[in-house]
Design an enzyme around this catalytic site. Structure first.
Site, PDB file in Angstrom:
ATOM      1  N   SER A  76       0.826  -1.208   0.000  1.00 27.90           N
ATOM      2  CA  SER A  76       0.000   0.000   0.000  1.00 27.90           C
ATOM      3  C   SER A  76       0.864   1.262   0.000  1.00 27.90           C
ATOM      4  O   SER A  76       1.924   1.309   0.629  1.00 27.90           O
ATOM      5  CB  SER A  76      -0.896   0.017   1.245  1.00 27.90           C
ATOM      6  OG  SER A  76      -1.465   1.296   1.428  1.00 27.90           O
ATOM      7  N   THR A 117      -4.869   3.169  -7.636  1.00 28.34           N
ATOM      8  CA  THR A 117      -6.214   3.006  -7.072  1.00 28.34           C
ATOM      9  C   THR A 117      -7.066   4.195  -7.492  1.00 28.34           C
ATOM     10  O   THR A 117      -6.695   5.350  -7.273  1.00 28.34           O
ATOM     11  CB  THR A 117      -6.140   2.874  -5.541  1.00 28.34           C
ATOM     12  OG1 THR A 117      -5.395   1.688  -5.258  1.00 28.34           O
ATOM     13  CG2 THR A 117      -7.509   2.772  -4.914  1.00 28.34           C
ATOM     14  N   HIS A 158     -12.999  -1.661  -3.282  1.00 26.75           N
ATOM     15  CA  HIS A 158     -12.173  -1.249  -2.153  1.00 26.75           C
ATOM     16  C   HIS A 158     -12.593  -1.970  -0.865  1.00 26.75           C
ATOM     17  O   HIS A 158     -12.609  -1.379   0.223  1.00 26.75           O
ATOM     18  CB  HIS A 158     -12.258   0.268  -1.971  1.00 26.75           C
ATOM     19  CG  HIS A 158     -10.996   0.892  -1.432  1.00 26.75           C
ATOM     20  ND1 HIS A 158     -10.104   1.563  -2.212  1.00 26.75           N
ATOM     21  CD2 HIS A 158     -10.482   0.940  -0.172  1.00 26.75           C
ATOM     22  CE1 HIS A 158      -9.102   2.009  -1.465  1.00 26.75           C
ATOM     23  NE2 HIS A 158      -9.313   1.636  -0.214  1.00 26.75           N
TER      24      HIS A 158
HETATM   25  C1  FNR Z   1      -7.840  -1.514   2.110  1.00 26.47           C
HETATM   26  N1  FNR Z   1      -7.781  -1.332   0.732  1.00 26.47           N
HETATM   27  C2  FNR Z   1      -6.837  -0.492   0.199  1.00 26.47           C
HETATM   28  N2  FNR Z   1      -6.732  -0.344  -1.142  1.00 26.47           N
HETATM   29  C3  FNR Z   1      -5.789   0.433  -1.678  1.00 26.47           C
HETATM   30  O1  FNR Z   1      -5.713   0.530  -2.892  1.00 26.47           O
HETATM   31  N3  FNR Z   1      -4.916   1.105  -0.876  1.00 26.47           N
HETATM   32  C4  FNR Z   1      -4.952   1.032   0.477  1.00 26.47           C
HETATM   33  O2  FNR Z   1      -4.152   1.638   1.173  1.00 26.47           O
HETATM   34  C5  FNR Z   1      -5.962   0.218   1.043  1.00 26.47           C
HETATM   35  N4  FNR Z   1      -6.074   0.122   2.396  1.00 26.47           N
HETATM   36  C6  FNR Z   1      -6.965  -0.755   2.937  1.00 26.47           C
HETATM   37  C7  FNR Z   1      -6.999  -0.926   4.311  1.00 26.47           C
HETATM   38  C8  FNR Z   1      -7.847  -1.867   4.859  1.00 26.47           C
HETATM   39  C9  FNR Z   1      -7.851  -2.053   6.333  1.00 26.47           C
HETATM   40  C10 FNR Z   1      -8.706  -2.639   4.031  1.00 26.47           C
HETATM   41  C11 FNR Z   1      -9.612  -3.693   4.609  1.00 26.47           C
HETATM   42  C12 FNR Z   1      -8.700  -2.443   2.679  1.00 26.47           C
HETATM   43  C13 FNR Z   1      -8.649  -2.145  -0.162  1.00 26.47           C
HETATM   44  C14 FNR Z   1      -7.986  -3.479  -0.495  1.00 26.47           C
HETATM   45  O3  FNR Z   1      -6.910  -3.300  -1.367  1.00 26.47           O
HETATM   46  C15 FNR Z   1      -8.941  -4.451  -1.178  1.00 26.47           C
HETATM   47  O4  FNR Z   1      -9.561  -3.819  -2.263  1.00 26.47           O
HETATM   48  C16 FNR Z   1     -10.012  -5.019  -0.258  1.00 26.47           C
HETATM   49  O5  FNR Z   1      -9.525  -5.173   1.059  1.00 26.47           O
HETATM   50  C17 FNR Z   1     -10.489  -6.374  -0.774  1.00 26.47           C
HETATM   51  O6  FNR Z   1     -11.549  -6.844  -0.027  1.00 26.47           O
HETATM   52  P1  FNR Z   1     -11.411  -7.907   1.174  1.00 26.47           P
HETATM   53  O7  FNR Z   1     -10.499  -9.021   0.707  1.00 26.47           O
HETATM   54  O8  FNR Z   1     -10.891  -7.163   2.354  1.00 26.47           O
HETATM   55  O9  FNR Z   1     -12.827  -8.346   1.339  1.00 26.47           O
END
Ligand code: FNR
Length: 356
Positions: A103, A152, A248
């Site tokens: 990330s 993203t 997301h």
């Molecule tokens: C995320 N996600 C996310 N996406 C991204 O592009 N940059 C980021 O910094 C973050 N940070 C983030 C923090 C937390 C705590 C979560 C739960 C999610 C989204 C992540 O990449 C992804 O799209 C989802 O988490 C996928 O869904 P599931 O597997 O959590 O159900």
């Protein structure tokens, strides 16, 4: 750890291990959290059409493009889950031969992650109003051996995550940005993460900016966070190298569709020109199989990885990946698919098809 038999069990362990503010941050979705439930439930509504008497004595889970169809989604701030943060996650990824998407909001620097192990790493980015900050990080990632950039595109503004608002979730200083941008917000009210994003993220970002990103990096560019055929076509036209169908993890626009329900519409218009990946709600090897049957090249795992990290550090992340891998392997065997290429659209039936 032997007592843990599925990925979901890590959620409860993470809850026990973490302060409420952090667990809620990892666990929560936007507003009514409708999409949060749907991401998982929609997978459950897809059933199999397994084939029998196929030689499945050897199962090959390798894929041509990405090597292995399960990847680690970018999730922010791993040090809030475990003191070793992204380094522990990266080591687990390396040990499991799994690609990790780091990330932009990581708590270890990209150089620290890069030097800790030889996991294949992609860097997820946000575009800041100060574009040069994003550009500098992209250049640093290129130098540190990252293999792709994942832009993203679903966060022009941060979604309303009500637990974070109530908990006054903090935004810590992120080491990547030391000397570039202050990311620290310890709010008196509301979510510090939301306040940070509001002041820093560039909400004017649009398709033409893919060109800008192309001009600053030679790495392949994936866009993460689209849900429609219209945007998939725009992404192909913009010349990106891959798409991640994502909402997301239901943290942005509530009542967005569950990702698995829109995968096919994206796959149909992309017509194999670039890889299509998917994330959101993948909790079982059967989910991985369903996504591949509906046309994804790979899936990304978000929360389960963080829960594994919070509960058991590097070993927890390894275990999460191992469990999904084992479940996926048995799903392939019981569906009559010895290789990834054997998994076809005919192996699953969606809810819509069952109703007709
Ligand atoms: C995320 N996600 C996310 N996406 C991204 O592009 N940059 C980021 O910094 C973050 N940070 C983030 C923090 C937390 C705590 C979560 C739960 C999610 C989204 C992540 O990449 C992804 O799209 C989802 O988490 C996928 O869904 P599931 O597997 O959590 O159900």
């Amino acid at each position: 750890m032997d007592q843990i038999v599925n990925v979901d069990e890590f959620q409860e362990l993470a809850k026990q291990a973490l302060p409420k503010m952090y667990f809620d941050f990892y666990n929560g979705g936007a507003e009514d959290q409708h999409t949060l439930k749907e991401n998982v439930e929609a997978f459950r509504r897809i059933i199999f059409r397994p084939r029998v008497l196929v030689d499945v004595s050897k199962i090959d889970m390798s894929t041509k493009i990405l090597g292995f169809p399960i990847m680690i989604a970018p999730t922010a701030m791993h040090k809030l889950a475990h003191p070793e943060g992204e380094i522990a996650t990266a080591k687990a990824a390396a040990a499991s031969n799994t690609i990790m998407i780091v990330s932009f909001m990581s708590t270890c620097t990209i150089e620290e992650v890069a030097s800790s192990c030889n996991a294949v790493r992609f860097l997820q980015i946000y575009v800041y109003k100060k574009r040069d900050v994003t550009a500098q990080i992209v250049r640093r990632a290129e130098k540190a051996g990252f293999k792709a950039i994942v832009l993203t595109v679903d966060v022009p503004k941060l979604g309303r995550r009500e637990a974070d608002i109530k908990n006054k979730m903090i935004s810590p200083q992120l080491k990547n940005f030391e000397g570039l941008v202050s990311t620290e917000v310890r709010p008196n009210e509301g979510s510090g993460v939301e306040a940070f994003a509001a002041s820093t993220f560039d909400a004017s970002l649009s398709w033409k900016d893919i060109e800008w990103l192309r001009s600053i990096t030679k790495l392949p560019i994936l866009v993460k966070g689209l849900l429609t055929r219209e945007d998939a076509l725009k992404a192909v036209e913009a010349g990106v190298d891959g798409i991640v169908v994502s909402n997301h993890g239901a943290r942005q626009l509530d009542y967005s569709p569950a990702t698995i329900t829109v995968l096919e519409e994206v796959v149909h218009v992309v017509r194999g020109r670039i890889p299509v990946l998917l994330d959101g709600g993948v909790r079982r090897g059967t989910d991985v199989f369903k996504a591949l049957a509906l046309g994804a090249q790979a899936v990304l795992i978000g929360r389960p990885i963080v829960y594994g990290l919070a509960a058991k550090g590097e070993d927890g992340v390894k275990k999460v990946i191992e469990m999904l891998k084992n479940e996926f392997e048995i799903t392939m065997a019981l569906s009559g698919c010895p290789t990834i290429d054997d998994i076809t659209r005919n192996h699953v039936r969606t809810e819509k098809e069952r109703l007709h």
